[in-house]
Design an enzyme around this catalytic site. Structure first.
Site, PDB file in Angstrom:
ATOM      1  N   PHE A   1     152.507  47.587  -4.534  1.00  0.00           N
ATOM      2  CA  PHE A   1     153.054  46.260  -4.226  1.00  0.00           C
ATOM      3  C   PHE A   1     152.028  45.521  -3.384  1.00  0.00           C
ATOM      4  O   PHE A   1     151.637  45.983  -2.311  1.00  0.00           O
ATOM      5  CB  PHE A   1     154.375  46.331  -3.469  1.00  0.00           C
ATOM      6  CG  PHE A   1     154.962  44.977  -3.216  1.00  0.00           C
ATOM      7  CD1 PHE A   1     155.729  44.343  -4.178  1.00  0.00           C
ATOM      8  CD2 PHE A   1     154.710  44.298  -2.022  1.00  0.00           C
ATOM      9  CE1 PHE A   1     156.252  43.080  -3.958  1.00  0.00           C
ATOM     10  CE2 PHE A   1     155.225  43.031  -1.806  1.00  0.00           C
ATOM     11  CZ  PHE A   1     155.999  42.416  -2.780  1.00  0.00           C
TER      12      PHE A   1
ATOM     13  N   ASP B   1     144.500  47.467   0.953  1.00  0.00           N
ATOM     14  CA  ASP B   1     145.652  46.651   1.342  1.00  0.00           C
ATOM     15  C   ASP B   1     146.369  47.378   2.480  1.00  0.00           C
ATOM     16  O   ASP B   1     147.161  48.290   2.261  1.00  0.00           O
ATOM     17  CB  ASP B   1     146.578  46.456   0.143  1.00  0.00           C
ATOM     18  CG  ASP B   1     147.753  45.547   0.454  1.00  0.00           C
ATOM     19  OD1 ASP B   1     148.084  45.384   1.649  1.00  0.00           O
ATOM     20  OD2 ASP B   1     148.359  45.006  -0.488  1.00  0.00           O
TER      21      ASP B   1
ATOM     22  N   LYS C   1     151.821  41.464   7.961  1.00  0.00           N
ATOM     23  CA  LYS C   1     153.020  42.041   8.554  1.00  0.00           C
ATOM     24  C   LYS C   1     152.927  42.206  10.062  1.00  0.00           C
ATOM     25  O   LYS C   1     153.136  41.271  10.808  1.00  0.00           O
ATOM     26  CB  LYS C   1     153.360  43.360   7.856  1.00  0.00           C
ATOM     27  CG  LYS C   1     153.914  43.173   6.435  1.00  0.00           C
ATOM     28  CD  LYS C   1     154.472  44.438   5.878  1.00  0.00           C
ATOM     29  CE  LYS C   1     155.006  44.268   4.457  1.00  0.00           C
ATOM     30  NZ  LYS C   1     156.167  43.407   4.344  1.00  0.00           N
TER      31      LYS C   1
END
Length: 445
Positions: A157, A262, A291
């Site tokens: 993702f 990532d 995040k």
């Protein structure tokens, strides 16, 4: 350990039926005006939060073992982070960092350059979300290499914008109705030991698929980058075998390909190191961050080796990138992680949490695997008779846990993720597992 005030240690407190009357009203009102594309895990209507505790509009309190999807790494509304943002609000909100200079984002870039994996000189591009960092990384990789293809992984993702979505391969609903996507993206298996029967078998599945791909379908000299999560997030909180990232780094080097990590979910102490790649001493060419970078305020960053950041002035920018209020908060996040020894705490409490969950798995054969690094931990559910994933049970346990006051979220086909704030204590972790155990017992009735 956390210096936040008013952190209860005795557990959540549910005082109404769930959802409560005010929450029901808000859920109904939300449904009238908010896009139906926005997913909700359960009907929780949050009014306030502090540390690990979330209070809903009806006065129910919950413990957040999801941290806003691994975002509030130093706890909700940490005083030092909130104070830094408030102080900056009193001085400057938006200078347009793409056109002018500002102290806080420049200071943040210096600190990110220092803590990002590896020792090479680096430069920083700021964004507003993880997906935006992914898009920037894809553009830079194409620009720098003159190539156009990417390799990503099954279960990955990376976001929902068009480039990031092209890399994503966790759920087909993300892509249905949005094609054609960015061309030139191919996926190979992520080395999940529990899927392939062991670490060696998982590694073989990944690299056999990679070799087959470049032998039969993809010219290797057209590949700009390999985009990989150090620990796979939505794919199920999967920790790859030892040697995987090193071997991937060697493959990229052999073929002039950029390795793009990532770290949006694994970064900022989540795994017990500043970044996931630090566990394997691997330096990516490009590191993507988001995040937890600003503990809930919108911020992301793409940190690339200086000799890779070769694009020119005006080739890529963003109106809101490098916002000084968010940068001030992010600088405070780094301070808190350092001052409160949260990397060490995440490691110690994470091992304790895994131990507690594994003890629970000894009682319940439905929990087939407990895995993770630091406070990025997954518990995978299966049908004990068939060994098949049991997504219905994981969903039921998640909802029942919420009814007991514990906020957790799903990932993968049948995994529940545990990603509490890095400030959590061992006592709070034990209480959380006790609530989880009660929820599992209720779900199985």
């Amino acid at each position: 350990m956390s210096k936040q005030d008013n952190l209860p240690t005795d557990g959540p407190n549910i005082v109404t039926d769930l959802p409560g009357p005010k929450a029901k009203e808000l859920v109904d009102a939300d449904g009238e005006v908010i896009s139906p594309s926005s997913p909700r895990a359960y009907p929780l209507a949050v009014e306030s939060a502090q540390g690990i505790t979330v209070t809903d509009v009806d006065g129910n309190t919950f413990w957040d073992f999801a941290s806003g999807i691994a975002v509030t790494n130093v706890g909700h509304r940490h005083p030092k982070v909130a104070e830094a943002a408030k102080d900056q609000l009193d001085k400057l909100i938006h200078p347009a960092f793409c056109d002018y200079y500002s102290p806080e984002p420049t200071r943040l870039a210096e600190r990110l350059e220092a803590i990002a994996p590896g020792n090479s000189p680096k430069k920083v591009f700021f964004g507003n979300s993880g997906a935006e960092a992914v898009e920037a990384g894809m553009k830079l990789a194409r620009h720098h290499t003159g190539r156009h293809r990417f390799i990503a992984f099954e279960g990955a993702f990376h976001g929902r914008t068009m480039g990031a979505l092209s890399l994503t391969a966790s759920k087909n609903k993300y892509k249905r109705g949005f094609g054609p996507l960015v061309p030139g993206v191919d996926h190979i298996p992520y080395p999940k030991p529990s899927k392939y029967g062991g670490e060696e078998e998982a590694m073989d599945a990944t690299f056999d698929a990679l070799e087959d791909l470049i032998r039969t379908r993809v010219p290797v000299d057209e590949i700009a980058g390999i985009v990989v999560e150090p620990v796979q997030g939505e794919g199920g909180y999967v920790v790859p075998p030892e040697g995987f990232h090193q071997k991937l780094r060697e493959f990229a080097d052999d073929h002039g390909i950029l390795l793009i990590a990532d770290e949006v979910q694994a970064g900022f102490g989540r795994t017990g190191q500043w970044f996931g790649m630090d566990h394997w001493d691997v330096e990516p060419d490009i590191t993507l961050m988001g995040k937890g970078i600003a503990n809930g305020l919108p911020m992301s960053a793409m940190v690339a080796k200086e000799d890779v950041m070769t694009w020119g002035k005006g080739t890529h920018a963003s109106t809101y990138h490098g916002n000084p209020v968010v940068a001030a908060a992010s600088n405070a996040v780094i301070d808190v992680i350092e001052e409160e020894n949260l990397l060490e705490n995440a490691t110690a409490v994470g091992e304790h949490l895994k131990s507690e969950l594994r003890a629970l798995a000894d009682e319940y054969p439905q929990i087939a695997d407990v895995r993770g690094l630091g406070l990025m931990i997954g518990a995978e559910f299966v049908d004990p008779e068939t060994g098949e994933h049991d997504g219905d049970l994981s969903e039921a346990v998640m909802h029942t846990a919420w009814e007991h006051g514990l906020m957790i979220l799903p990932c993968g086909q049948s995994t529940v993720r545990f990603a509490p704030p890095l400030t959590i204590t061992k006592e709070q972790a034990t209480t959380g597992v006790e609530i989880f155990a009660d929820a599992l017992a209720d779900a199985l009735e």
